[in-house]
Design a protein around this motif. Structure first.
Motif, PDB file in Angstrom:
ATOM      1  N   GLU A 254       0.873  -1.165   0.000  1.00 15.46           N
ATOM      2  CA  GLU A 254       0.000   0.000   0.000  1.00 15.46           C
ATOM      3  C   GLU A 254       0.909   1.213   0.000  1.00 15.46           C
ATOM      4  OE1 GLU A 254      -4.109  -0.191   2.054  1.00 15.46           O
ATOM      5  OE2 GLU A 254      -2.868   1.069   3.290  1.00 15.46           O
ATOM      6  N   PHE A 255       0.839   2.005  -1.040  1.00 13.93           N
ATOM      7  CA  PHE A 255       1.809   3.077  -1.238  1.00 13.93           C
ATOM      8  C   PHE A 255       1.100   4.412  -1.327  1.00 13.93           C
ATOM      9  CE2 PHE A 255       4.235   5.814  -4.172  1.00 13.93           C
ATOM     10  CZ  PHE A 255       5.407   5.911  -3.458  1.00 13.93           C
ATOM     11  N   SER A 256       1.450   5.322  -0.445  1.00 14.67           N
ATOM     12  CA  SER A 256       0.813   6.635  -0.442  1.00 14.67           C
ATOM     13  C   SER A 256       1.522   7.551  -1.419  1.00 14.67           C
ATOM     14  CB  SER A 256       0.875   7.246   0.966  1.00 14.67           C
ATOM     15  OG  SER A 256       0.160   6.443   1.880  1.00 14.67           O
ATOM     16  N   THR A 257       0.757   8.275  -2.206  1.00 16.64           N
ATOM     17  CA  THR A 257       1.311   9.267  -3.121  1.00 16.64           C
ATOM     18  C   THR A 257       0.372  10.466  -3.133  1.00 16.64           C
ATOM     19  OG1 THR A 257       1.800   9.763  -5.419  1.00 16.64           O
ATOM     20  CG2 THR A 257       0.264   7.974  -5.030  1.00 16.64           C
ATOM     21  N   GLY A 258       0.759  11.506  -2.410  1.00 18.05           N
ATOM     22  CA  GLY A 258      -0.117  12.670  -2.295  1.00 18.05           C
ATOM     23  C   GLY A 258      -1.352  12.330  -1.480  1.00 18.05           C
ATOM     24  N   ASP A 259      -2.529  12.516  -2.092  1.00 17.05           N
ATOM     25  CA  ASP A 259      -3.787  12.237  -1.411  1.00 17.05           C
ATOM     26  C   ASP A 259      -4.302  10.835  -1.699  1.00 17.05           C
ATOM     27  OD1 ASP A 259      -3.785  14.795  -0.410  1.00 17.05           O
ATOM     28  OD2 ASP A 259      -4.848  15.600  -2.159  1.00 17.05           O
ATOM     29  N   HIS A 260      -3.503  10.006  -2.362  1.00 18.56           N
ATOM     30  CA  HIS A 260      -3.991   8.708  -2.798  1.00 18.56           C
ATOM     31  C   HIS A 260      -3.289   7.570  -2.066  1.00 18.56           C
ATOM     32  CE1 HIS A 260      -6.005  10.904  -5.890  1.00 18.56           C
ATOM     33  NE2 HIS A 260      -4.875  11.308  -6.428  1.00 18.56           N
ATOM     34  N   VAL A 261      -3.946   6.462  -1.979  1.00 22.00           N
ATOM     35  CA  VAL A 261      -3.348   5.215  -1.526  1.00 22.00           C
ATOM     36  C   VAL A 261      -3.597   4.193  -2.624  1.00 22.00           C
ATOM     37  CG1 VAL A 261      -3.394   3.356   0.156  1.00 22.00           C
ATOM     38  CG2 VAL A 261      -3.640   5.720   0.918  1.00 22.00           C
ATOM     39  N   VAL A 262      -2.528   3.701  -3.214  1.00 15.28           N
ATOM     40  CA  VAL A 262      -2.664   2.766  -4.314  1.00 15.28           C
ATOM     41  C   VAL A 262      -2.822   1.361  -3.765  1.00 15.28           C
ATOM     42  CG1 VAL A 262      -1.555   1.827  -6.363  1.00 15.28           C
ATOM     43  CG2 VAL A 262      -1.288   4.243  -5.789  1.00 15.28           C
ATOM     44  N   HIS A 263      -3.961   0.748  -4.023  1.00 15.98           N
ATOM     45  CA  HIS A 263      -4.213  -0.616  -3.589  1.00 15.98           C
ATOM     46  C   HIS A 263      -3.778  -1.557  -4.702  1.00 15.98           C
ATOM     47  CE1 HIS A 263      -6.298   0.558   0.093  1.00 15.98           C
ATOM     48  NE2 HIS A 263      -6.874   1.517  -0.606  1.00 15.98           N
ATOM     49  N   GLY A 264      -2.486  -1.857  -4.698  1.00 15.56           N
ATOM     50  CA  GLY A 264      -1.884  -2.612  -5.771  1.00 15.56           C
ATOM     51  C   GLY A 264      -2.465  -3.980  -6.045  1.00 15.56           C
ATOM     52  N   PRO A 265      -2.648  -4.824  -5.025  1.00 16.88           N
ATOM     53  CA  PRO A 265      -3.142  -6.181  -5.296  1.00 16.88           C
ATOM     54  C   PRO A 265      -4.472  -6.195  -6.031  1.00 16.88           C
ATOM     55  CG  PRO A 265      -2.263  -6.048  -3.076  1.00 16.88           C
ATOM     56  CD  PRO A 265      -2.277  -4.652  -3.606  1.00 16.88           C
ATOM     57  N   TRP A 266      -5.391  -5.311  -5.646  1.00 12.87           N
ATOM     58  CA  TRP A 266      -6.686  -5.261  -6.337  1.00 12.87           C
ATOM     59  C   TRP A 266      -6.515  -4.856  -7.788  1.00 12.87           C
ATOM     60  CZ3 TRP A 266     -10.708  -7.539  -4.379  1.00 12.87           C
ATOM     61  CH2 TRP A 266     -10.848  -7.653  -2.997  1.00 12.87           C
ATOM     62  N   LEU A 267      -5.657  -3.879  -8.038  1.00 12.70           N
ATOM     63  CA  LEU A 267      -5.436  -3.426  -9.411  1.00 12.70           C
ATOM     64  C   LEU A 267      -4.731  -4.490 -10.244  1.00 12.70           C
ATOM     65  CD1 LEU A 267      -4.312   0.246  -8.714  1.00 12.70           C
ATOM     66  CD2 LEU A 267      -6.511  -0.523  -9.586  1.00 12.70           C
ATOM     67  N   LEU A 268      -3.829  -5.247  -9.614  1.00  8.77           N
ATOM     68  CA  LEU A 268      -3.141  -6.312 -10.343  1.00  8.77           C
ATOM     69  C   LEU A 268      -4.122  -7.407 -10.751  1.00  8.77           C
ATOM     70  CD1 LEU A 268      -0.539  -7.558 -11.373  1.00  8.77           C
ATOM     71  CD2 LEU A 268      -0.182  -8.545  -9.103  1.00  8.77           C
ATOM     72  N   VAL A 269      -4.983  -7.807  -9.820  1.00  5.38           N
ATOM     73  CA  VAL A 269      -5.993  -8.820 -10.139  1.00  5.38           C
ATOM     74  C   VAL A 269      -6.934  -8.302 -11.227  1.00  5.38           C
ATOM     75  CG1 VAL A 269      -7.967 -10.110  -9.235  1.00  5.38           C
ATOM     76  CG2 VAL A 269      -5.865  -9.926  -7.887  1.00  5.38           C
ATOM     77  N   TYR A 270      -7.334  -7.049 -11.085  1.00  2.00           N
ATOM     78  CA  TYR A 270      -8.223  -6.432 -12.084  1.00  2.00           C
ATOM     79  C   TYR A 270      -7.587  -6.466 -13.469  1.00  2.00           C
ATOM     80  CZ  TYR A 270      -9.802  -2.376 -14.825  1.00  2.00           C
ATOM     81  OH  TYR A 270     -10.206  -1.548 -15.833  1.00  2.00           O
ATOM     82  N   THR A 271      -6.297  -6.118 -13.552  1.00  2.00           N
ATOM     83  CA  THR A 271      -5.615  -6.078 -14.848  1.00  2.00           C
ATOM     84  C   THR A 271      -5.525  -7.467 -15.465  1.00  2.00           C
ATOM     85  OG1 THR A 271      -4.304  -4.170 -14.119  1.00  2.00           O
ATOM     86  CG2 THR A 271      -3.484  -5.420 -16.008  1.00  2.00           C
ATOM     87  N   LEU A 272      -5.147  -8.454 -14.683  1.00  2.88           N
ATOM     88  CA  LEU A 272      -5.022  -9.821 -15.197  1.00  2.88           C
ATOM     89  C   LEU A 272      -6.371 -10.361 -15.659  1.00  2.88           C
ATOM     90  CD1 LEU A 272      -2.542 -11.318 -12.560  1.00  2.88           C
ATOM     91  CD2 LEU A 272      -2.034 -10.545 -14.883  1.00  2.88           C
ATOM     92  N   VAL A 273      -7.406 -10.097 -14.873  1.00  2.00           N
ATOM     93  CA  VAL A 273      -8.747 -10.571 -15.244  1.00  2.00           C
ATOM     94  C   VAL A 273      -9.226  -9.865 -16.505  1.00  2.00           C
ATOM     95  CG1 VAL A 273     -11.168 -10.618 -14.525  1.00  2.00           C
ATOM     96  CG2 VAL A 273      -9.379 -11.263 -12.912  1.00  2.00           C
ATOM     97  N   LEU A 274      -8.965  -8.562 -16.600  1.00  2.00           N
ATOM     98  CA  LEU A 274      -9.392  -7.797 -17.766  1.00  2.00           C
ATOM     99  C   LEU A 274      -8.748  -8.337 -19.042  1.00  2.00           C
ATOM    100  CD1 LEU A 274     -10.981  -5.322 -18.785  1.00  2.00           C
ATOM    101  CD2 LEU A 274      -8.920  -3.954 -18.398  1.00  2.00           C
TER     102      LEU A 274
END
Length: 291
Positions: A254-274
């Motif tokens: 979980e990586f903070s950048t400014g006002d955001h928190v990037v939820h990497g695992p969810w995005l990785l699963v989303y990308t692979l499924v897509l």
């Protein structure tokens, strides 16, 4: 009444006795044809103008970044950031490529010629898909390689500087491959549903742009961290940008950048499924397309 008479002419027709190259050769040939079509090779000047204009713009950005780094010694952007910043141009490029590889064959009714043995419908779909993905990756890989060369030659840290430039190149190429996979599969799926090339190109662009307003609204109204990352899933280019931030941020979950928190695992699963879903739907589409 005289009997009918006729003459038999020997035209020299013979059966083919040479080697039969088979399904693999046919797939490789169709893949090569897809790659050539993507770059407009073997076609008129009009077929090259738009695609090569986009490729030229992407290359110019890479050249400018390399020149600035050579002068200042500081990188303008990392490899993954370059790929993300070129997303709009990449979308325009794939919107020109995808209809040429799918809509044209359906419109001219030559699909049956490709689907004659030994080429199968699955082979056709996968060859078109891999050709598109390779073309997009090569367009992004060229400037990334140039930026690496500039960084390696202009650094004053010796071997460690070259190593850092190599790591950045590897990350950029990996992110370019991910972007090519996502944009390529989605674009071909959309274009395969429409026979008119102009309409198919507009539809491809619309699919990628339709989710941007939702991301913008979420950015303005979000009161909790992480909301934007979940909403970004309706806009694949934005989701890829967040995914790249996570993947190349020292592997933090979980990586903070400014006002955001990037939820990497969810995005990785989303990308692979897509990618998997779009590829499967593309294959299923060509199982039903009339030859």
């Amino acid at each position: 009444m005289s009997p009918a008479s006729g003459v038999i002419h020997d035209l020299g027709y013979q059966r083919y006795t040479g080697p039969r190259l088979g399904r693999g050769y046919a797939f490789r040939t169709l893949y090569g044809h897809s790659l050539r079509t993507a770059f407009g090779l073997g076609r008129g000047v009009k077929a090259k103008i738009f695609s090569w204009s986009i490729i030229g713009l992407i290359a110019i950005v890479g050249i400018v970044c390399t020149a600035i780094e050579a002068q200042t010694g500081e990188a303008v952007m990392t490899g993954p950031q370059f790929v993300d910043n070129m997303a709009t141009l990449t979308i325009l490029l794939v919107a020109a490529i995808a209809p040429e590889l799918t809509s044209r064959d359906q419109q001219t009714r030559v699909l049956g010629l490709y689907l004659a043995r030994p080429v199968r419908r699955t082979d056709y779909a996968l060859a078109r898909m891999t050709g598109t993905i390779t073309a997009l990756w090569l367009v992004l890989a060229g400037p990334l390689a140039l930026m690496f060369a500039g960084a390696a030659l202009s650094n004053d840290k010796g071997a460690s500087g070259i190593g850092d430039a190599g790591v950045d190149l590897a990350e950029g190429l990996a992110h370019a491959a991910t972007q090519a996979l996502v944009l390529g599969t989605i674009s071909l799926l959309v274009a395969s549903l429409i026979r008119r090339r102009a309409i198919a190109a507009a539809a491809v662009v619309a699919v990628f742009l339709v989710g941007l307003p939702a991301v913008g609204v979420a950015d303005e109204l979000s009161g909790s961290q992480g909301t934007n990352e979940l909403v970004s899933m309706v806009s694949p280019p934005t989701a890829l940008s967040y995914l790249g931030t996570w993947l190349y941020a020292d592997g933090e979950w979980e990586f903070s950048t400014g006002d955001h928190v990037v939820h990497g695992p969810w995005l990785l699963v989303y990308t692979l499924v897509l990618i998997a879903v779009c590829a499967a739907l593309l294959v299923a589409r060509y199982r039903k397309v009339p030859a």
